[in-house]
Design a protein around this motif. Structure first.
Motif, mmCIF file in Angstrom:
data_model
loop_
_atom_site.group_PDB
_atom_site.id
_atom_site.type_symbol
_atom_site.label_atom_id
_atom_site.label_comp_id
_atom_site.label_asym_id
_atom_site.label_seq_id
_atom_site.Cartn_x
_atom_site.Cartn_y
_atom_site.Cartn_z
ATOM 1 N N ALA A 16 19.360 53.483 30.436
ATOM 2 C CA ALA A 16 19.956 52.155 30.629
ATOM 3 C C ALA A 16 19.667 51.655 32.040
ATOM 4 N N PRO A 17 19.624 50.327 32.245
ATOM 5 C CA PRO A 17 19.457 49.795 33.600
ATOM 6 C C PRO A 17 20.593 50.244 34.515
ATOM 7 N N ALA A 18 20.321 50.235 35.806
ATOM 8 C CA ALA A 18 21.286 50.756 36.781
ATOM 9 C C ALA A 18 22.639 50.073 36.665
ATOM 10 N N GLU A 19 22.663 48.752 36.458
ATOM 11 C CA GLU A 19 23.938 48.039 36.372
ATOM 12 C C GLU A 19 24.727 48.460 35.149
ATOM 13 N N ILE A 20 24.038 48.772 34.036
ATOM 14 C CA ILE A 20 24.726 49.230 32.830
ATOM 15 C C ILE A 20 25.293 50.631 33.053
ATOM 16 N N ARG A 21 24.532 51.498 33.713
ATOM 17 C CA ARG A 21 25.054 52.828 34.031
ATOM 18 C C ARG A 21 26.311 52.719 34.891
ATOM 19 N N ARG A 22 26.273 51.828 35.859
ATOM 20 C CA ARG A 22 27.443 51.655 36.731
ATOM 21 C C ARG A 22 28.646 51.199 35.927
ATOM 22 N N ARG A 23 28.451 50.256 35.029
ATOM 23 C CA ARG A 23 29.559 49.746 34.227
ATOM 24 C C ARG A 23 30.138 50.826 33.324
ATOM 25 N N LEU A 24 29.270 51.603 32.704
ATOM 26 C CA LEU A 24 29.749 52.678 31.836
ATOM 27 C C LEU A 24 30.532 53.720 32.628
ATOM 28 N N LEU A 25 30.045 54.037 33.821
ATOM 29 C CA LEU A 25 30.739 55.047 34.622
ATOM 30 C C LEU A 25 32.098 54.537 35.086
ATOM 31 N N LEU A 50 30.556 36.329 48.459
ATOM 32 C CA LEU A 50 29.166 36.227 48.907
ATOM 33 C C LEU A 50 29.026 36.777 50.318
ATOM 34 N N ALA A 51 29.982 36.436 51.168
ATOM 35 C CA ALA A 51 29.936 36.900 52.557
ATOM 36 C C ALA A 51 30.058 38.413 52.652
ATOM 37 N N ARG A 52 30.706 39.025 51.652
ATOM 38 C CA ARG A 52 30.883 40.483 51.663
ATOM 39 C C ARG A 52 29.753 41.210 50.944
ATOM 40 N N GLY A 53 28.821 40.461 50.368
ATOM 41 C CA GLY A 53 27.720 41.094 49.654
ATOM 42 C C GLY A 53 28.138 41.669 48.317
ATOM 43 N N SER A 54 29.096 41.037 47.640
ATOM 44 C CA SER A 54 29.601 41.554 46.365
ATOM 45 C C SER A 54 28.532 41.481 45.289
ATOM 46 N N GLY A 55 28.704 42.321 44.261
ATOM 47 C CA GLY A 55 27.837 42.288 43.100
ATOM 48 C C GLY A 55 28.282 41.224 42.117
ATOM 49 N N ILE A 56 27.709 41.271 40.921
ATOM 50 C CA ILE A 56 27.943 40.206 39.954
ATOM 51 C C ILE A 56 29.400 40.138 39.518
ATOM 52 N N ASP A 57 30.084 41.273 39.462
ATOM 53 C CA ASP A 57 31.496 41.246 39.054
ATOM 54 C C ASP A 57 32.352 40.542 40.092
ATOM 55 N N GLY A 58 32.055 40.778 41.363
ATOM 56 C CA GLY A 58 32.820 40.117 42.409
ATOM 57 C C GLY A 58 32.545 38.632 42.489
ATOM 58 N N LEU A 59 31.303 38.239 42.177
ATOM 59 C CA LEU A 59 30.924 36.834 42.283
ATOM 60 C C LEU A 59 31.327 36.022 41.063
ATOM 61 N N ALA A 60 31.586 36.689 39.946
ATOM 62 C CA ALA A 60 31.928 35.973 38.719
ATOM 63 C C ALA A 60 33.276 35.281 38.853
ATOM 64 N N ALA A 61 33.438 34.233 38.087
ATOM 65 C CA ALA A 61 34.674 33.459 38.129
ATOM 66 C C ALA A 61 35.873 34.315 37.733
ATOM 67 N N ARG A 96 27.878 38.000 33.514
ATOM 68 C CA ARG A 96 28.648 39.246 33.484
ATOM 69 C C ARG A 96 29.033 39.605 32.062
ATOM 70 N N ARG A 97 29.434 38.620 31.265
ATOM 71 C CA ARG A 97 29.802 38.914 29.874
ATOM 72 C C ARG A 97 28.604 39.442 29.089
ATOM 73 N N ALA A 98 27.413 38.896 29.354
ATOM 74 C CA ALA A 98 26.223 39.401 28.671
ATOM 75 C C ALA A 98 25.979 40.867 29.032
ATOM 76 N N LEU A 99 26.133 41.214 30.312
ATOM 77 C CA LEU A 99 25.983 42.607 30.722
ATOM 78 C C LEU A 99 27.032 43.497 30.072
ATOM 79 N N SER A 100 28.250 42.986 29.951
ATOM 80 C CA SER A 100 29.313 43.766 29.328
ATOM 81 C C SER A 100 28.986 44.068 27.868
ATOM 82 N N HIS A 101 28.407 43.095 27.162
ATOM 83 C CA HIS A 101 28.026 43.331 25.768
ATOM 84 C C HIS A 101 26.919 44.387 25.679
ATOM 85 N N TYR A 102 25.968 44.340 26.582
ATOM 86 C CA TYR A 102 24.903 45.346 26.636
ATOM 87 C C TYR A 102 25.529 46.726 26.855
#
Length: 411
Positions: free
Chosen positions: A256-265, A138-149, A225-231
């Protein structure tokens, strides 16, 4: 009063049943601290005839570390568990010491596991580690992957990593050890506020935050995060994989939404290069901007190029040229090569050698052909198996469509 065996060991044993119940052998990474010592004792009691081995990584950063590793060895032997000390000798120079130590730790442990035919290694991460990691990121401003358990189970470096104690609290584990008169080692580094994790640990205590609640938040983020991964995986279903390259429908990617494009790339680049870690977020976002503008761009050794209605991802030729020359059976962490004879080596074909082969007839782009494996002997081109047959050599990609889907889901 709650029975500490049921309260602490029971859930860990249940997690071991779920994560490793079908494994014939298991490795344990034990530093000597309370968490990993508790894990070692619980696994020893749980193992029921499975082959269990213990390893300690000595980073050689403190004078006491060698003796601490020997203490772990003695404790392991009392449980009839074989123990190995893995020594890291740090390269001199600048860089993030903790990041380098972490990377070395995973690589040393994975090499040890593979040498001893251990399919998985259990780690002693706890709910407190989950909470601290969430706050650090959180202090580093991470995205959802960094914040996930942290995941209970993860494949990396050719080994499966298991975390069966993510539901346990650090102090409960120490109470469990005290109740059994089991000693552990207190690392003085745990009081060193020069380290981010220690500062965060002390801040959590000072603010009276509940580590269990923070860990629960990390798990909720993990579910998102898992829901985004399935998308992302659904969008990736229309990917075409051929000759070690990936082609995505450009419209699907663009819509696709920006987060999905990032994941695919990210998944595409890792599939191409075989990297254990994703590219840095900033470089991925830069690449996405370039792709959106219709430009070709390189990312961590992958070449991404919009071509008509397709987005083509292949190996960057310059990166392939830098790959270590191999005498087989694998090259560039991408290809398996069969049919090599003594004196023959594999390297990238390269742009200069394209005139010697019919790369257009093979249906490859110029860049894909230049990055493809070539067989040479005494510097002379013998074969380019993807471009012309009949040489007796055969090449196969190390990863297939199923591996791509795993990377999309795992990211």
């Amino acid at each position: 009063m709650t029975d500490p065996v049921a309260h602490v060991a029971g859930p860990v044993r249940a997690a071991l049943d779920r994560l490793a119940g079908d494994l014939p052998a298991l490795g344990i990474a034990v530093s000597g601290g309370g968490d990993s010592m508790a894990l070692m004792h619980i696994v020893a009691d749980w193992s029921h005839g499975r082959r269990v081995m213990v390893a300690t990584v000595d980073h050689n950063l403190r004078a006491e570390s060698a003796e601490e590793a020997r203490q772990v060895g003695r404790a392991a032997r009392t449980l009839d568990l074989p123990h190995t000390t893995l020594n890291w000798h740090r390269d001199t120079g600048s860089g993030n010491l903790m990041a380098a130590a972490r990377e070395a730790r995973f690589r040393l442990l994975s090499e040890w596991a593979q040498a001893n035919r251990l399919p998985a290694i259990a780690l002693g991460h706890t709910a407190d580690d989950q909470a601290e990691t969430l706050m650090m990121r959180l202090a580093r401003g991470s995205g959802i992957d960094g914040l996930a358990a942290m995941a209970e189970c993860r494949d990396a470096f050719g080994v499966r990593w298991l975390r069966p104690m993510l539901g346990a609290r650090r102090e409960d584990l120490r109470d469990w050890l005290r109740g059994r008169d089991i000693a552990w080692i207190d690392d003085p580094g745990n009081e060193n506020v020069d380290f981010d994790r220690i500062r965060i640990r002390k801040a959590i205590a000072a603010m009276g935050l509940e580590t269990a609640a923070l860990a629960r938040s990390a798990r909720h983020i993990g579910e998102a995060r898992r829901a985004l991964s399935h998308y992302a995986a659904d969008t990736a279903e229309r990917a075409v994989i051929r000759h070690g390259t990936i082609t995505l429908p450009r419209r699907d990617f663009r819509d696709a939404p920006a987060e999905i494009r990032r994941r695919l790339l990210v998944a595409s680049c890792r599939w191409i290069t075989g990297a254990d870690y994703p590219p840095r977020r900033a470089t991925v976002l830069h690449a996405l901007e370039a792709i959106g503008a219709g430009s070709r761009v390189t990312l961590d050794g992958a070449l991404i190029e919009p071509i008509g209605d397709r987005l083509h991802i292949g190996r960057e030729p310059a990166a392939a040229m830098r790959a270590q020359i191999s005498d087989g059976p694998e090259w560039d962490n991408r290809w398996r090569v069969d049919g090599l004879r003594p004196g023959q080596q594999v390297s990238a074909l390269g742009m200069q050698a394209l005139a010697q082969v019919n790369w257009r007839g093979a249906g490859l782009s110029r860049d894909d052909a230049a990055a493809s494996p070539a067989i040479r002997e005494s510097g002379r081109l013998i074969a380019a198996p993807l471009l012309r047959g009949g040489s007796g050599h055969r090449v196969e990609p190390l990863r297939d469509a199923a591996d791509f889907r795993k990377l999309v889901m795992a990211h």
